[in-house]
Design a protein around this motif. Structure first.
Motif, PDB file in Angstrom:
ATOM      1  N   GLY A  54     105.914  65.592  34.416  1.00 18.80           N
ATOM      2  CA  GLY A  54     107.200  66.211  34.129  1.00 18.80           C
ATOM      3  C   GLY A  54     107.123  67.634  33.635  1.00 18.80           C
ATOM      4  O   GLY A  54     108.118  68.180  33.151  1.00 18.80           O
ATOM      5  N   THR A  55     105.948  68.271  33.741  1.00 17.69           N
ATOM      6  CA  THR A  55     105.782  69.660  33.311  1.00 17.69           C
ATOM      7  C   THR A  55     105.234  70.493  34.467  1.00 17.69           C
ATOM      8  O   THR A  55     104.877  69.968  35.517  1.00 17.69           O
ATOM      9  CB  THR A  55     104.820  69.771  32.120  1.00 17.69           C
ATOM     10  N   HIS A  64     105.935  68.960  41.358  1.00 18.80           N
ATOM     11  CA  HIS A  64     106.236  69.631  40.105  1.00 18.80           C
ATOM     12  C   HIS A  64     106.140  71.141  40.316  1.00 18.80           C
ATOM     13  O   HIS A  64     105.200  71.635  40.959  1.00 18.80           O
ATOM     14  CB  HIS A  64     105.248  69.219  39.013  1.00 18.80           C
ATOM     15  N   GLY A  65     107.087  71.883  39.748  1.00 16.61           N
ATOM     16  CA  GLY A  65     107.044  73.338  39.814  1.00 16.61           C
ATOM     17  C   GLY A  65     106.972  73.858  41.232  1.00 16.61           C
ATOM     18  O   GLY A  65     107.760  73.498  42.096  1.00 16.61           O
ATOM     19  N   ALA A  92     112.988  62.189  26.898  1.00 17.17           N
ATOM     20  CA  ALA A  92     111.616  62.687  26.977  1.00 17.17           C
ATOM     21  C   ALA A  92     111.340  63.726  25.906  1.00 17.17           C
ATOM     22  O   ALA A  92     110.280  63.720  25.274  1.00 17.17           O
ATOM     23  CB  ALA A  92     111.351  63.265  28.363  1.00 17.17           C
ATOM     24  N   MET A  93     112.273  64.641  25.687  1.00 19.08           N
ATOM     25  CA  MET A  93     112.044  65.679  24.681  1.00 19.08           C
ATOM     26  C   MET A  93     111.855  65.059  23.295  1.00 19.08           C
ATOM     27  O   MET A  93     111.043  65.536  22.484  1.00 19.08           O
ATOM     28  CB  MET A  93     113.210  66.670  24.652  1.00 19.08           C
ATOM     29  N   ASP A  98     113.840  68.699  34.366  1.00 19.51           N
ATOM     30  CA  ASP A  98     114.995  68.423  35.222  1.00 19.51           C
ATOM     31  C   ASP A  98     114.758  68.854  36.663  1.00 19.51           C
ATOM     32  O   ASP A  98     115.266  68.219  37.606  1.00 19.51           O
ATOM     33  CB  ASP A  98     116.236  69.158  34.695  1.00 19.51           C
ATOM     34  N   ASP A  99     114.009  69.929  36.841  1.00 21.54           N
ATOM     35  CA  ASP A  99     113.803  70.509  38.167  1.00 21.54           C
ATOM     36  C   ASP A  99     112.713  69.811  38.981  1.00 21.54           C
ATOM     37  O   ASP A  99     112.516  70.151  40.147  1.00 21.54           O
ATOM     38  CB  ASP A  99     113.453  71.994  38.040  1.00 21.54           C
ATOM     39  N   CYS A 100     111.990  68.855  38.382  1.00 21.68           N
ATOM     40  CA  CYS A 100     110.955  68.154  39.137  1.00 21.68           C
ATOM     41  C   CYS A 100     111.566  67.430  40.338  1.00 21.68           C
ATOM     42  O   CYS A 100     112.671  66.882  40.262  1.00 21.68           O
ATOM     43  CB  CYS A 100     110.247  67.130  38.250  1.00 21.68           C
ATOM     44  N   ASP A 101     110.834  67.403  41.426  1.00 21.84           N
ATOM     45  CA  ASP A 101     111.228  66.613  42.578  1.00 21.84           C
ATOM     46  C   ASP A 101     111.230  65.130  42.191  1.00 21.84           C
ATOM     47  O   ASP A 101     110.230  64.618  41.695  1.00 21.84           O
ATOM     48  CB  ASP A 101     110.230  66.869  43.711  1.00 21.84           C
ATOM     49  N   ARG A 102     112.356  64.464  42.431  1.00 23.05           N
ATOM     50  CA  ARG A 102     112.450  63.075  41.958  1.00 23.05           C
ATOM     51  C   ARG A 102     111.436  62.165  42.637  1.00 23.05           C
ATOM     52  O   ARG A 102     110.895  61.251  42.015  1.00 23.05           O
ATOM     53  CB  ARG A 102     113.882  62.536  42.129  1.00 23.05           C
TER      54      ARG A 102
END
Length: 321
Positions: free
Chosen positions: A21-22, A48-49, A207-208, A232-236
């Motif tokens: 998730g990062t 991710h990213g 998560a935070m 939030d922007d991670c590919d599901r």
């Protein structure tokens, strides 16, 4: 498979492997102090990213980053996303009423429930072994034969797997907020289903709270907002596939095969990978030591960066005897 990476600093190579998730931006507090002593290799995992999910194996031609000066490694730093979806049944029909979406259940002895220790489940598109293979491919691409490897959570699992399957590539290990077995197959499978149905933003608020202490969330709200936006922007699909790979992973029987000296780092307040998990690693790794960050939670690299950076330098530059 890794299409987005960056090289920072100069010296012995040190690969930094991200948490679930990062993005590689999670290592921003390490870039300047560690980059003064090591050649840092940062990258984004699948889905991710800047690394998309579903790209055929191997690095793409013209992969961004690297010493040739590819695409700059910028990531969105917006305000936090909306609140996580409420309990109950989502519009996609996934029942979440009895599920903590951020803390997979860990029952009993962390039984693998039929998964093999390399992390290959019946429904998982890839495994922790595959993610370790991505790191090896990137090292090949960069012409690096051997490196120190540091990883957080999922990244620590990948680092251990690399040390088991390709020991000649790993000099020393830094295992941060990780475990040989994290959660259960059922828990990770359910989380994957929630994310596929509702997206990563549906669980980012919870998560935070697991990643950071309440004091850090209050004092460093901009930092937490940036982490949440990238989550939030991670590919599901990419995030869900990583969940399934973690659910299928059990490396407990392989710890004795890891020859690389290891520093195991954990936060005393971490509820995801606990100090007991760190103690288990230290007990079963042939050459290891443990450091605990008092009061820190899961992403201690962000919450206690100065303490962590000093510990890494002392371990990687210390005498081997």
């Amino acid at each position: 498979m890794i299409t987005h990476y960056e090289i920072d600093g100069d010296g012995p190579p040190l690969v930094l492997v991200n948490s679930l998730g990062t993005t590689m931006e999670m290592w921003r507090p390490q870039v300047t102090p560690l980059g003064a002593r090591f050649r840092l290799v940062r990258f984004d995992n699948r889905g991710h990213g800047g690394t998309p999910y579903g790209v055929p194996g191997g690095l793409l031609d013209g992969a961004s980053g690297g010493p040739a000066g590819g695409v700059p490694g910028g990531f969105p730093h917006g305000a936090p996303g909306g609140p996580p979806s409420g309990a109950g049944r989502s519009s996609a029909g996934v029942d979440r009423s009895d599920y903590d979406v951020d803390r997979p259940p860990t029952g009993g002895d962390h039984a693998s429930h039929g998964a093999d220790r390399e992390g290959r489940g019946a429904d998982s598109p890839f495994t922790v072994d595959d993610l370790a293979g991505d790191v090896a491919d990137l090292l090949d691409h960069l012409g690096i034969e051997r490196a120190h490897v540091a990883g957080v959570s999922l990244g620590g699992a990948v680092a251990m797997r690399l040390a088991v399957t390709r020991p000649e590539r790993v000099d020393r290990l830094v295992l941060i907020s990780t475990a040989a077995r994290i959660g259960t197959l059922e828990g990770w499978t359910k989380r994957a289903a929630v994310v596929r149905a509702d997206g990563c933003a549906s669980i980012s608020g919870a998560a935070m709270g697991r990643w950071f202490s309440s004091a850090f969330i209050e004092d460093q709200s901009d930092t937490v907002a940036a982490f949440r936006q990238r989550f939030d922007d991670c590919d599901r699909e990419g995030y869900a596939a990583c969940c399934e790979a973690l659910g299928a992973m059990d490396q407990r029987a392989d710890l004795a095969r890891i020859a690389a000296p290891a520093l195991v780092v954990a936060g005393t307040a971490d509820e995801v990978t606990t100090p007991a998990d760190a103690a288990f690693l230290d007990e079963h790794l042939p050459d290891s030591r443990v450091l605990l960050a008092e009061g820190a939670k899961h992403l201690l690299t962000a919450e206690r960066p100065d303490w962590f950076n000093r510990a890494v330098v002392e371990f990687l530059e210390g005498d081997r005897s």
